[in-house]
Every structure is written in structure tokens, then in C-alpha cells.
Design an enzyme around this catalytic site. Structure first.
Site, PDB file in Angstrom:
ATOM      1  N   ASP A 204      -4.019  34.740 -69.889  1.00 24.45           N
ATOM      2  CA  ASP A 204      -4.396  35.315 -68.598  1.00 24.45           C
ATOM      3  C   ASP A 204      -3.381  34.870 -67.547  1.00 24.45           C
ATOM      4  O   ASP A 204      -3.721  34.313 -66.507  1.00 24.45           O
ATOM      5  CB  ASP A 204      -5.802  34.854 -68.208  1.00 24.45           C
ATOM      6  CG  ASP A 204      -6.368  35.614 -67.017  1.00 24.45           C
ATOM      7  OD1 ASP A 204      -5.952  36.768 -66.796  1.00 24.45           O
ATOM      8  OD2 ASP A 204      -7.226  35.051 -66.311  1.00 24.45           O
ATOM      9  N   ASN A 209      -2.989  32.073 -61.612  1.00 23.91           N
ATOM     10  CA  ASN A 209      -3.103  30.932 -62.524  1.00 23.91           C
ATOM     11  C   ASN A 209      -1.810  30.136 -62.610  1.00 23.91           C
ATOM     12  O   ASN A 209      -1.594  29.381 -63.563  1.00 23.91           O
ATOM     13  CB  ASN A 209      -3.515  31.408 -63.922  1.00 23.91           C
ATOM     14  CG  ASN A 209      -4.997  31.739 -63.993  1.00 23.91           C
ATOM     15  OD1 ASN A 209      -5.803  31.195 -63.238  1.00 23.91           O
ATOM     16  ND2 ASN A 209      -5.365  32.638 -64.888  1.00 23.91           N
ATOM     17  N   ASP A 221      -5.654  26.755 -65.805  1.00 21.90           N
ATOM     18  CA  ASP A 221      -6.733  27.600 -66.322  1.00 21.90           C
ATOM     19  C   ASP A 221      -6.369  28.293 -67.629  1.00 21.90           C
ATOM     20  O   ASP A 221      -6.097  29.504 -67.675  1.00 21.90           O
ATOM     21  CB  ASP A 221      -7.157  28.636 -65.289  1.00 21.90           C
ATOM     22  CG  ASP A 221      -8.487  29.301 -65.654  1.00 21.90           C
ATOM     23  OD1 ASP A 221      -9.096  28.877 -66.658  1.00 21.90           O
ATOM     24  OD2 ASP A 221      -8.906  30.231 -64.945  1.00 21.90           O
TER      25      ASP A 221
END
Length: 330
Positions: A204, A209, A221
Site C-alpha cells: 500500500d 505511508n 504502515d
């Protein structure tokens, strides 16, 4: 599978958060700040005579203990090689996943920074450089418990859920027909790419992030870490619609990436296919979480006639992109 809003996860109170943190030997100063997170619950907790900690409480029934610990182990591997990743803290027994009552949580040091400037060639090169190092470690072994990014789970399963329970009846036929065409194009793209290698990836890797600090991108994360082609962590760094600009961005990222890892250009066939899977999966993610009271409150625009109409328009535009020539390394 949806979660029941009566579960303790949705009744997590500040006193419980502080008690959980203090159960690991810290003394809180009573200050607590809820951070922007929907999948899990994340808080900044003040610590007496020390820097605040970040406490991450995991959503019930999403990941098994084995899957969470496998994510943590990946972070520890990278941190041990001095990669700029924010790994969870371990207690004196070497544990990083803690239990307090009905809750599972992890603790992190607070790490400041700003989002990278994805229009800056230097930032793109540095991001590619760091991801090359991350993927060099990610390729050492496979995840045993964490998921694999594939067309079935991200595509077909997502479409099945939306078509069955969420899309308005007036749009269902158009949605089912369009997504069937889309997924055929996605499957064709994977076929053109051939037998690409799956590695442990962030999963992701968008700008939210990544924290830019001291001229270094710090990756945070890893909650969506999965087995995926390397390009999954690269394509979200490309911004805009101008093909020439995208080509230049891609070249900066890959030039940095190839300093440590060898990028397989066949994976460029997957850029729009993975974007399509992400679009389908995102709507299904919102649908699966709709019984969580935080979601209707924060995503009030979801599951309306207008939302689904715009979603169909975006999917039609994505269908056109899937048929365009792939980006090339200049």
C-alpha cells in the site's frame, strides 16, 4: 465478512488505551490523541518524561496472530539492515504483539515527517532507491501466512460482493457487464506480463505511508504487506495523466530502484491492471466495513446512487487505460 459493531473494538475507550500501553511498562501522562486511521484504531499516547508512543489496535478478525507477526518480522529484517522503516517496539521478552483484554495492539515510536514530493525527480529517485533495498530483502523468502495479491481476491471477490449486496438495482446490469470486461483485460495484462516474480512487498505504498525526513523517505504502515509483483510498490508513485510526464517519473524511480534490485520490465504490463484491482478492492473494502459506525460517519458519500454512478464512470475510464500501450523505460 463484516464486523459486528457491538464488538469491543468499537467501544475502545481512552482509559483502556492508556491501560494497555501501561501494561507494557510505560507510564502515561494521560494525554491521548486519536490519529487518522479507519482499518485499525491508532492513538498517540503521551509518556512521562519521554517521547509519546503510537499505539495501534488491530481490527478484530482481519489478521491472525501469525499474519501480524509475519509483518512485524519483515519490518525487523529491514530495520536490522538499517533501512528507513518504522518497525514496532519489542519488550524485554522480544514480543511485539501484545494483548490487553479483548484487544491486540503494537507500539511504535512517534516518527515525524512530511509527504514526499512525487513531482520532484530527486524524491522519485530516492524512493526508487529505497524500495530497491526493501525489495532486495523482500525477495529473500516468501510470506507463509500473509495474502497474495491476485485477481480472484482483489477483483472477482470484490465484484461479487458489490453486485450482490451494494450496487443499486438500476446499475447492477451495467456494473456486472463492465467489471466482467475489465477483469478480462486485467487477466490479459497478467498473461502478457508472463511469469513475474512475487516478493514480500509493502502493498500500500502511496505517499501517505511515506514520511520524508532529513532527506530520507521513511516507510510506515506495513499493515497491507503481501506477496506481490515489485511494481505494486512502484506504480502508486507515478502521478498525473500526461504520458510523457509519467515516462519521466517512471525512469527516475527505476533508475534509483536498479541501484539495488533488478526491475523486470515485463511488470509494466501490470500497472493499469493493478490500478484497476485497487479500484475494485477499495469499494469492496468500504462495503465490508459498512457496519463499523466509523465508516458511515467518515465516508457518508459511499453507497449512494451518485457514488455508484461516478464509480462506473471511473471504471469505464480505467477500461480505456487498460487498452493503451504500456509505459516504457526510456
Amino acid at each position: 465478512m463484516t464486523d459486528n459493531p457491538s464488538q469491543p473494538f468499537y467501544q475502545l475507550m481512552p482509559d483502556t488505551v492508556i491501560d494497555a500501553v501501561e501494561s507494557q511498562g510505560y507510564l502515561s501522562d494521560g494525554r491521548i490523541l486519536a490519529l487518522n486511521s479507519y482499518e485499525n484504531r491508532v492513538y498517540q499516547v503521551g509518556i512521562e518524561e519521554s517521547q509519546p508512543l503510537i499505539a495501534k489496535f488491530y481490527r478484530p478478525r482481519r489478521w491472525s496472530d501469525e499474519q501480524i507477526l509475519e509483518e512485524h518480522a519483515f519490518c525487523f529484517e529491514m530495520a536490522e539492515q538499517e533501512l528507513p522503516v518504522v518497525a514496532p517496539l519489542r519488550n524485554e521478552a522480544g514480543e511485539s504483539l501484545f494483548n490487553f483484554g479483548d484487544y491486540r495492539f503494537a507500539l511504535y515510536r512517534r516518527h515525524g515527517g512530511r509527504a514526499p514530493e512525487l513531482s520532484d525527480p530527486d524524491h522519485l529517485y530516492q524512493l526508487g532507491h529505497t524500495l530497491g533495498r526493501i525489495h532486495l530483502i523482500g525477495a529473500v523468502r516468501d510470506f507463509k501466512y500473509r495474502p497474495r495479491l491476485d485477481i480472484q481476491s482483489y477483483g472477482h471477490d470484490s465484484v461479487e460482493l458489490i453486485a450482490r449486496d451494494f450496487i443499486p438495482a438500476s446499475l447492477r446490469e451495467a456494473y456486472v457487464s463492465l467489471t466482467a470486461d475489465l477483469l478480462r483485460e486485467v487477466e490479459a495484462a497478467f498473461k502478457r506480463a508472463g511469469n513475474v516474480r512475487y516478493i514480500r512487498a509493502h502493498g500500500d505504498c502511496h505517499g501517505g505511508n511515506i514520511l520524508w525526513r532529513d532527506d530520507t523517505p521513511n516507510f510506515v504502515d506495513f499493515d497491507d504487506a503481501c506477496m506481490a509483483p515489485a511494481i505494486q510498490d512502484l506504480w502508486m508513485l507515478l502521478t498525473g495523466d500526461d504520458r510523457n510526464e509519467l515516462q519521466l517519473q517512471l525512469c527516475e524511480v527505476i533508475e534509483g530502484y536498479n541501484e539495488f534490485a533488478e526491475f523486470d520490465p515485463r511488470e509494466l504490463h501490470l500497472v493499469e491492471a493493478l490500478r484497476c484491482l485497487r479500484m475494485l478492492h477499495y469499494s469492496a473494502w468500504l462495503a465490508r466495513r459498512w457496519e463499523d459506525p466509523a465508516f458511515p460517519h467518515n465516508f457518508s458519500w459511499f453507497n449512494t446512487e451518485r457514488y455508484w454512478g461516478e464509480h462506473l464512470l471511473q471504471l469505464r475510464e480505467q477500461f480505456a487505460k487498460l487498452r493503451e500501450p504500456v509505459l516504457e523505460l526510456l
